[in-house]
Write a protein that holds these residues in place. Structure first.
Motif, PDB file in Angstrom:
ATOM      1  N   LEU A  45       0.813  -1.226   0.000  1.00 15.52           N
ATOM      2  CA  LEU A  45       0.000   0.000   0.000  1.00 15.52           C
ATOM      3  C   LEU A  45       0.845   1.276   0.000  1.00 15.52           C
ATOM      4  O   LEU A  45       0.544   2.218  -0.725  1.00 15.52           O
ATOM      5  CB  LEU A  45      -0.909   0.036   1.228  1.00 15.52           C
ATOM      6  N   VAL A  46       1.874   1.312   0.821  1.00 14.22           N
ATOM      7  CA  VAL A  46       2.649   2.546   0.947  1.00 14.22           C
ATOM      8  C   VAL A  46       3.339   2.905  -0.363  1.00 14.22           C
ATOM      9  O   VAL A  46       3.531   4.079  -0.677  1.00 14.22           O
ATOM     10  CB  VAL A  46       3.646   2.480   2.127  1.00 14.22           C
ATOM     11  N   ASP A  48       2.101   2.895  -3.172  1.00 12.65           N
ATOM     12  CA  ASP A  48       1.140   3.616  -4.019  1.00 12.65           C
ATOM     13  C   ASP A  48       0.937   5.062  -3.593  1.00 12.65           C
ATOM     14  O   ASP A  48       0.216   5.804  -4.248  1.00 12.65           O
ATOM     15  CB  ASP A  48      -0.216   2.894  -4.016  1.00 12.65           C
ATOM     16  N   ILE A  49       1.540   5.474  -2.481  1.00  6.10           N
ATOM     17  CA  ILE A  49       1.391   6.843  -2.004  1.00  6.10           C
ATOM     18  C   ILE A  49       2.292   7.753  -2.831  1.00  6.10           C
ATOM     19  O   ILE A  49       3.509   7.559  -2.851  1.00  6.10           O
ATOM     20  CB  ILE A  49       1.765   6.960  -0.505  1.00  6.10           C
ATOM     21  N   GLU A  79      -1.060  11.470   3.897  1.00  3.25           N
ATOM     22  CA  GLU A  79      -1.876  10.520   3.120  1.00  3.25           C
ATOM     23  C   GLU A  79      -1.655   9.104   3.625  1.00  3.25           C
ATOM     24  O   GLU A  79      -2.605   8.332   3.780  1.00  3.25           O
ATOM     25  CB  GLU A  79      -1.561  10.620   1.630  1.00  3.25           C
ATOM     26  N   TRP A  80      -0.406   8.747   3.914  1.00  9.56           N
ATOM     27  CA  TRP A  80      -0.117   7.414   4.432  1.00  9.56           C
ATOM     28  C   TRP A  80      -0.739   7.213   5.811  1.00  9.56           C
ATOM     29  O   TRP A  80      -1.373   6.208   6.088  1.00  9.56           O
ATOM     30  CB  TRP A  80       1.382   7.168   4.484  1.00  9.56           C
ATOM     31  N   SER A  82      -3.301   8.550   6.976  1.00 12.02           N
ATOM     32  CA  SER A  82      -4.756   8.569   6.875  1.00 12.02           C
ATOM     33  C   SER A  82      -5.345   7.381   6.117  1.00 12.02           C
ATOM     34  O   SER A  82      -6.561   7.212   6.090  1.00 12.02           O
ATOM     35  CB  SER A  82      -5.205   9.855   6.177  1.00 12.02           C
ATOM     36  N   ASN A  83      -4.512   6.566   5.487  1.00  7.89           N
ATOM     37  CA  ASN A  83      -4.996   5.427   4.708  1.00  7.89           C
ATOM     38  C   ASN A  83      -5.807   4.490   5.614  1.00  7.89           C
ATOM     39  O   ASN A  83      -5.353   4.117   6.700  1.00  7.89           O
ATOM     40  CB  ASN A  83      -3.806   4.690   4.094  1.00  7.89           C
ATOM     41  N   GLU A  85      -6.718   1.261   5.498  1.00 10.13           N
ATOM     42  CA  GLU A  85      -6.126  -0.035   5.854  1.00 10.13           C
ATOM     43  C   GLU A  85      -4.956   0.152   6.821  1.00 10.13           C
ATOM     44  O   GLU A  85      -4.758  -0.651   7.736  1.00 10.13           O
ATOM     45  CB  GLU A  85      -5.657  -0.788   4.610  1.00 10.13           C
ATOM     46  N   HIS A  86      -4.176   1.200   6.607  1.00 12.50           N
ATOM     47  CA  HIS A  86      -3.066   1.487   7.502  1.00 12.50           C
ATOM     48  C   HIS A  86      -3.586   1.829   8.896  1.00 12.50           C
ATOM     49  O   HIS A  86      -3.036   1.370   9.907  1.00 12.50           O
ATOM     50  CB  HIS A  86      -2.217   2.628   6.929  1.00 12.50           C
ATOM     51  N   ARG A  87      -4.667   2.604   8.977  1.00 13.94           N
ATOM     52  CA  ARG A  87      -5.272   2.948  10.275  1.00 13.94           C
ATOM     53  C   ARG A  87      -5.709   1.680  11.018  1.00 13.94           C
ATOM     54  O   ARG A  87      -5.520   1.564  12.226  1.00 13.94           O
ATOM     55  CB  ARG A  87      -6.469   3.889  10.097  1.00 13.94           C
TER      56      ARG A  87
END
Length: 126
Positions: A45-46, A48-49, A79-80, A82-83, A85-87
């Motif tokens: 995911l990261v 794609d930031i 942005e990372w 606040s993602n 899935e990351h949260r």
């Protein structure tokens, strides 16, 4: 994060400052269920930031883990953070996987590095 035994051994390159570094230091619990899968997903995911520059990882034999994520600007880091899935992973970490952790976010004002060229080795004569 993960052990990264298959990853090449090289640091993230030095970028032109300013940029940001998020330093995440952990000591894990014995419970590792779901950790590797979640960690792999976060690493996907990261990437794609927009503004994500790279990530370095290290783990001591005693179990201290350090991950440093590099971001071009504060917006990329926000942005990372606040993602969605990351949260969700951030909530699972202290509940399941981390005995302790710290997060330090810093603005990088100076950066330089070295990559030594690989020199072919000659066969050793007897």
């Amino acid at each position: 994060m993960s052990d990264h035994s298959e990853a090449p051994v090289a640091p993230v390159e030095a970028y032109e400052p300013p940029y940001y570094a998020a330093v995440f230091t952990t000591v894990r619990t014995q419970d590792r269920s779901g950790y590797s899968e979640t960690n792999s997903r976060m690493e996907e995911l990261v990437k794609d930031i927009p503004g994500f520059l790279g990530m370095d990882h290290a783990r001591t034999p005693g179990g201290l883990g350090i991950t440093v994520g590099y971001f071009r600007d504060a917006d990329a880091l926000t942005e990372w953070r606040s993602n969605a899935e990351h949260r969700a992973a951030q909530k699972r970490g202290p509940a399941e996987w981390y005995q302790s952790y710290t997060l330090h976010v810093a603005k990088v004002e100076r950066s330089h590095g070295l990559t030594r060229a690989q020199v072919p080795q000659s066969p050793v004569a007897d």
